[in-house]
Design a protein around this motif. Structure first.
Motif, PDB file in Angstrom:
ATOM      1  N   ASP A  84       0.874  -1.184   0.000  1.00  0.00           N
ATOM      2  CA  ASP A  84       0.000   0.000   0.000  1.00  0.00           C
ATOM      3  C   ASP A  84       0.905   1.226   0.000  1.00  0.00           C
ATOM      4  OD1 ASP A  84      -2.734  -1.110   0.276  1.00  0.00           O
ATOM      5  OD2 ASP A  84      -1.952  -1.907   2.153  1.00  0.00           O
ATOM      6  N   LEU A  85       0.759   2.066  -1.004  1.00  0.00           N
ATOM      7  CA  LEU A  85       1.696   3.168  -1.158  1.00  0.00           C
ATOM      8  C   LEU A  85       1.047   4.296  -1.937  1.00  0.00           C
ATOM      9  CD1 LEU A  85       4.705   3.993  -0.745  1.00  0.00           C
ATOM     10  CD2 LEU A  85       5.171   2.950  -2.970  1.00  0.00           C
ATOM     11  N   ASP A  86       1.263   5.531  -1.489  1.00  0.00           N
ATOM     12  CA  ASP A  86       0.796   6.719  -2.201  1.00  0.00           C
ATOM     13  C   ASP A  86       1.989   7.585  -2.582  1.00  0.00           C
ATOM     14  OD1 ASP A  86      -2.336   7.091  -2.089  1.00  0.00           O
ATOM     15  OD2 ASP A  86      -1.745   6.181  -0.187  1.00  0.00           O
ATOM     16  N   ILE A  87       2.074   7.964  -3.850  1.00  0.00           N
ATOM     17  CA  ILE A  87       3.055   8.937  -4.333  1.00  0.00           C
ATOM     18  C   ILE A  87       2.276  10.189  -4.704  1.00  0.00           C
ATOM     19  CG2 ILE A  87       4.878   9.426  -5.989  1.00  0.00           C
ATOM     20  CD1 ILE A  87       5.515   7.044  -4.238  1.00  0.00           C
ATOM     21  N   ARG A  88       2.500  11.267  -3.981  1.00  0.00           N
ATOM     22  CA  ARG A  88       1.735  12.483  -4.201  1.00  0.00           C
ATOM     23  C   ARG A  88       2.306  13.290  -5.367  1.00  0.00           C
ATOM     24  NH1 ARG A  88       2.006  11.456   1.193  1.00  0.00           N
ATOM     25  NH2 ARG A  88       3.989  12.554   1.414  1.00  0.00           N
ATOM     26  N   ALA A  89       1.456  14.021  -6.030  1.00  0.00           N
ATOM     27  CA  ALA A  89       1.879  14.843  -7.166  1.00  0.00           C
ATOM     28  C   ALA A  89       2.960  15.828  -6.723  1.00  0.00           C
ATOM     29  CB  ALA A  89       0.689  15.597  -7.745  1.00  0.00           C
ATOM     30  N   GLY A  90       4.033  15.897  -7.487  1.00  0.00           N
ATOM     31  CA  GLY A  90       5.117  16.827  -7.193  1.00  0.00           C
ATOM     32  C   GLY A  90       6.153  16.315  -6.218  1.00  0.00           C
ATOM     33  N   GLU A  91       5.928  15.133  -5.630  1.00  0.00           N
ATOM     34  CA  GLU A  91       6.918  14.577  -4.711  1.00  0.00           C
ATOM     35  C   GLU A  91       8.158  14.112  -5.462  1.00  0.00           C
ATOM     36  OE1 GLU A  91       5.790  12.547  -0.632  1.00  0.00           O
ATOM     37  OE2 GLU A  91       4.831  11.499  -2.297  1.00  0.00           O
ATOM     38  N   ARG A  92       9.278  14.121  -4.752  1.00  0.00           N
ATOM     39  CA  ARG A  92      10.530  13.570  -5.266  1.00  0.00           C
ATOM     40  C   ARG A  92      10.940  12.446  -4.331  1.00  0.00           C
ATOM     41  NH1 ARG A  92      13.879  18.953  -7.298  1.00  0.00           N
ATOM     42  NH2 ARG A  92      12.192  19.778  -8.627  1.00  0.00           N
ATOM     43  N   LEU A 133      10.197   9.497  -9.157  1.00  0.00           N
ATOM     44  CA  LEU A 133      10.444   8.274  -8.387  1.00  0.00           C
ATOM     45  C   LEU A 133      11.698   7.645  -8.972  1.00  0.00           C
ATOM     46  CD1 LEU A 133       9.746   6.165  -6.271  1.00  0.00           C
ATOM     47  CD2 LEU A 133       8.127   5.141  -7.893  1.00  0.00           C
ATOM     48  N   VAL A 134      12.794   7.656  -8.209  1.00  0.00           N
ATOM     49  CA  VAL A 134      14.076   7.176  -8.702  1.00  0.00           C
ATOM     50  C   VAL A 134      14.549   6.005  -7.852  1.00  0.00           C
ATOM     51  CG1 VAL A 134      15.330   8.927  -7.340  1.00  0.00           C
ATOM     52  CG2 VAL A 134      16.458   7.808  -9.270  1.00  0.00           C
ATOM     53  N   VAL A 135      15.067   4.976  -8.516  1.00  0.00           N
ATOM     54  CA  VAL A 135      15.657   3.815  -7.868  1.00  0.00           C
ATOM     55  C   VAL A 135      17.164   3.868  -8.097  1.00  0.00           C
ATOM     56  CG1 VAL A 135      15.900   1.301  -8.009  1.00  0.00           C
ATOM     57  CG2 VAL A 135      13.628   2.343  -8.069  1.00  0.00           C
ATOM     58  N   GLU A 136      17.930   3.678  -7.035  1.00  0.00           N
ATOM     59  CA  GLU A 136      19.391   3.709  -7.169  1.00  0.00           C
ATOM     60  C   GLU A 136      20.005   2.941  -6.002  1.00  0.00           C
ATOM     61  OE1 GLU A 136      21.612   4.283  -9.809  1.00  0.00           O
ATOM     62  OE2 GLU A 136      21.147   6.421  -9.849  1.00  0.00           O
ATOM     63  N   HIS A 137      21.085   2.192  -6.278  1.00  0.00           N
ATOM     64  CA  HIS A 137      21.826   1.530  -5.192  1.00  0.00           C
ATOM     65  C   HIS A 137      22.811   2.508  -4.546  1.00  0.00           C
ATOM     66  CE1 HIS A 137      20.529  -2.644  -5.117  1.00  0.00           C
ATOM     67  NE2 HIS A 137      20.480  -2.637  -6.427  1.00  0.00           N
ATOM     68  N   ARG A 138      23.624   3.178  -5.361  1.00  0.00           N
ATOM     69  CA  ARG A 138      24.563   4.181  -4.830  1.00  0.00           C
ATOM     70  C   ARG A 138      23.812   5.517  -4.781  1.00  0.00           C
ATOM     71  NH1 ARG A 138      30.079   2.730  -4.809  1.00  0.00           N
ATOM     72  NH2 ARG A 138      30.226   0.462  -5.005  1.00  0.00           N
ATOM     73  N   PHE A 139      23.036   5.695  -3.719  1.00  0.00           N
ATOM     74  CA  PHE A 139      22.014   6.744  -3.703  1.00  0.00           C
ATOM     75  C   PHE A 139      22.446   8.047  -3.057  1.00  0.00           C
ATOM     76  CE2 PHE A 139      21.280   3.900  -0.040  1.00  0.00           C
ATOM     77  CZ  PHE A 139      21.400   4.788   1.021  1.00  0.00           C
ATOM     78  N   GLU A 140      23.626   8.112  -2.442  1.00  0.00           N
ATOM     79  CA  GLU A 140      24.005   9.307  -1.684  1.00  0.00           C
ATOM     80  C   GLU A 140      23.875  10.597  -2.501  1.00  0.00           C
ATOM     81  OE1 GLU A 140      27.649  11.047   1.095  1.00  0.00           O
ATOM     82  OE2 GLU A 140      27.855   9.104   0.103  1.00  0.00           O
ATOM     83  N   PRO A 141      24.314  10.636  -3.787  1.00  0.00           N
ATOM     84  CA  PRO A 141      24.200  11.904  -4.528  1.00  0.00           C
ATOM     85  C   PRO A 141      22.769  12.370  -4.761  1.00  0.00           C
ATOM     86  CG  PRO A 141      25.805  10.443  -5.565  1.00  0.00           C
ATOM     87  CD  PRO A 141      25.072   9.629  -4.550  1.00  0.00           C
ATOM     88  N   TRP A 142      21.778  11.493  -4.598  1.00  0.00           N
ATOM     89  CA  TRP A 142      20.383  11.892  -4.794  1.00  0.00           C
ATOM     90  C   TRP A 142      19.751  12.496  -3.542  1.00  0.00           C
ATOM     91  CZ3 TRP A 142      17.940  12.233  -9.329  1.00  0.00           C
ATOM     92  CH2 TRP A 142      18.443  11.512 -10.414  1.00  0.00           C
ATOM     93  N   LEU A 143      20.396  12.361  -2.399  1.00  0.00           N
ATOM     94  CA  LEU A 143      19.745  12.747  -1.144  1.00  0.00           C
ATOM     95  C   LEU A 143      19.383  14.226  -1.089  1.00  0.00           C
ATOM     96  CD1 LEU A 143      21.765  10.621   1.449  1.00  0.00           C
ATOM     97  CD2 LEU A 143      19.526  10.133   0.433  1.00  0.00           C
ATOM     98  N   ASP A 144      20.185  15.069  -1.721  1.00  0.00           N
ATOM     99  CA  ASP A 144      19.888  16.506  -1.714  1.00  0.00           C
ATOM    100  C   ASP A 144      18.757  16.873  -2.676  1.00  0.00           C
ATOM    101  OD1 ASP A 144      21.863  17.027   0.143  1.00  0.00           O
ATOM    102  OD2 ASP A 144      23.397  17.467  -1.380  1.00  0.00           O
ATOM    103  N   HIS A 145      18.311  15.912  -3.492  1.00  0.00           N
ATOM    104  CA  HIS A 145      17.318  16.213  -4.525  1.00  0.00           C
ATOM    105  C   HIS A 145      15.965  15.551  -4.273  1.00  0.00           C
ATOM    106  CE1 HIS A 145      20.645  17.907  -6.725  1.00  0.00           C
ATOM    107  NE2 HIS A 145      21.261  16.744  -6.769  1.00  0.00           N
TER     108      HIS A 145
END
Length: 457
Positions: free
Chosen positions: A27-35, A185-197
């Protein structure tokens, strides 16, 4: 729902041929405009949820789905294997495919094509053949195609996994700059560079359940989940692989490449075109050592490995010994090749058969059960290789290509798509092969991948 929103209600998915669901009652909701950033161990179902949002499950991908999935608005998906999304002969036509299908005027279509190619750093021009692109360049091309349709919901499955750090940063900036108020909605294993975004993190546990759903701050404060590439954590130690599984059946010779130039020829009904994929390359593969070939996306790393191991012939320069003169069977006996796109090497319809296929053809006996257990695929023996996750496919490709214990080992981006634990399995395999006497070479962007010597293109 608002445009750009998505939701799952009681969603489960069991791929064809599997006994158990890989996604269980989400059960999951992704709201419009979310990152949103989605992380989890290899095979936990991250790509499956993206495929569900794209409507691919039960149609393109066979299996049994229950529950509900809803999306409001236009969606753009970058697949984990970019080659699966390329539809045209030339890069301009490929990026134009989406805008043309939206019925946009010709001038607007090509404006978007040029803007998208510039945003992802593909500066070849519209007429570059897609077949002449490297894996990382293919990844950028597919992203350009998504940006060109200006979707309401952007789905990215490991969009920077095959890129060097500078190009990956450019791609992230392109994505963030193009988002505006769109949903990500982004999937990544080495995710640290995405944390600020991003402003929300979802963690999938093995078995396809949600282990965490909250803010970036709460996720970092929680310490994360074992197996994830948490910020600041050192790379794990490579797995201690038994040497009898990797010891070469015959002692290899060193392979020496001098001043190699490789030209790729693309042929079509309208003629052919040559492009230089590698120039002035010098390197050597020595028994007992790991050579890493580094360089920016598109610099010729994969081509360098193929030229050294006899899979392509250089236009100029020398390789000693010249493995390209060997018959296919003799080359396969002494050399194992693990391609960047793992599906290129799959020949059978089950994981177990795949592991044994090359070795059986060469008359070599292998312990399939031990190999599958070692790389965490024992429970997937009956599964079709095309129905594995990207990380699982790469581990399968590795043991299938190397099960017969060749003296020369070549791996193209072997650590892509791996969590910390499976990364240790991959690194453990090829470093153990080197300790046992194999000559090992890898093309890699991974700064943590163990190596004894490196060549930078």
């Amino acid at each position: 729902m608002s445009r750009g929103a998505a939701r799952f209600r009681g969603f489960s998915w069991r791929p064809v041929g599997r006994k158990h669901a890989t996604i269980a009652g989400v059960d999951l909701d992704i709201r419009a405009g979310e990152r949103v950033l989605m992380v989890g161990s290899s095979g936990s179902g991250k790509s499956t949820l993206l495929h569900a949002l794209a409507g691919a499950l039960g149609t393109t991908i066979s299996g049994e789905a229950t529950g509900e999935v809803e999306v409001d608005g236009r969606l753009g998906l970058v697949l984990q294997n970019p080659a699966d999304a390329i539809v045209a002969e030339r890069i301009g036509r490929d990026v134009a495919f989406g805008p043309e299908n939206l019925g946009l005027p010709r001038r607007e279509t090509w404006r978007r094509v040029d803007a998208a190619l510039a945003a992802v750093g593909l500066s070849y021009g519209r007429d570059r053949f897609t077949s002449a692109l490297s894996g990382g360049e293919q990844q950028r091309l597919v992203l350009a195609g998504v940006l060109a349709i200006e979707p309401d919901l952007v789905l990215l499955d490991e969009p920077t996994s095959m890129l060097d750090s500078a190009t990956a940063s450019q791609v992230r900036d392109a994505v963030v700059g193009a988002l505006g108020g769109r949903t990500l909605l982004v999937v990544e294993h080495r995710f640290e560079p995405w944390l600020d975004h991003v402003d929300r993190i979802i963690v999938l546990a093995p078995g396809g359940t949600i282990a965490f759903d909250g803010s970036v701050e709460a996720f970092l404060a929680s310490g994360g989940v074992p197996g994830l590439w948490m910020p600041g954590a050192p790379p794990p130690e490579p797995l201690d692989v038994p040497l009898d599984l990797v010891k070469p059946s015959a002692d290899p010779e060193p392979v020496v490449a001098r001043d190699l130039t490789v030209e790729l020829v693309t042929r079509t009904i309208r003629g052919s075109r040559r492009s230089t994929a590698l120039s002035g390359f010098d390197a050597r593969m020595d028994p007992g050592r790991v050579l890493a070939v580094k360089g920016p996306s598109g610099s010729g790393k994969s081509t360098a490995l193929m030229a050294m191991t006899g899979l392509v012939r250089p236009a100029t320069g020398t390789v000693t010994p010249d493995l390209s003169r060997l018959r296919s069977r003799d080359l396969a006996r002494g050399m194992g090749w693990v391609p960047q796109n793992p599906e290129l090497g799959f020949l059978t319809t089950s994981v177990r058969e795949e592991v044994a296929r090359t070795a059986t053809g060469l008359g070599v006996s292998v312990d399939v059960d031990a190999l599958l257990e070692l790389v965490g695929l024992a429970h997937l023996g009956p599964a079709h290789p095309y129905r594995l996750s990207g990380g699982e496919q790469r581990r399968l490709a590795m043991i299938s290509a190397l099960a017969h214990r060749p003296g020369l080992v070549a791996l193209d981006e072997p650590t892509v798509g791996q969590d910390r634990d499976t990364w240790a399995m991959v690194a453990g395999w090829y470093t153990a092969a080197a300790r046992a006497g194999a000559a090992v070479a890898l093309a890699t962007h991974d700064p943590d991948a163990p190596r004894d010597v490196e060549v930078v293109l």
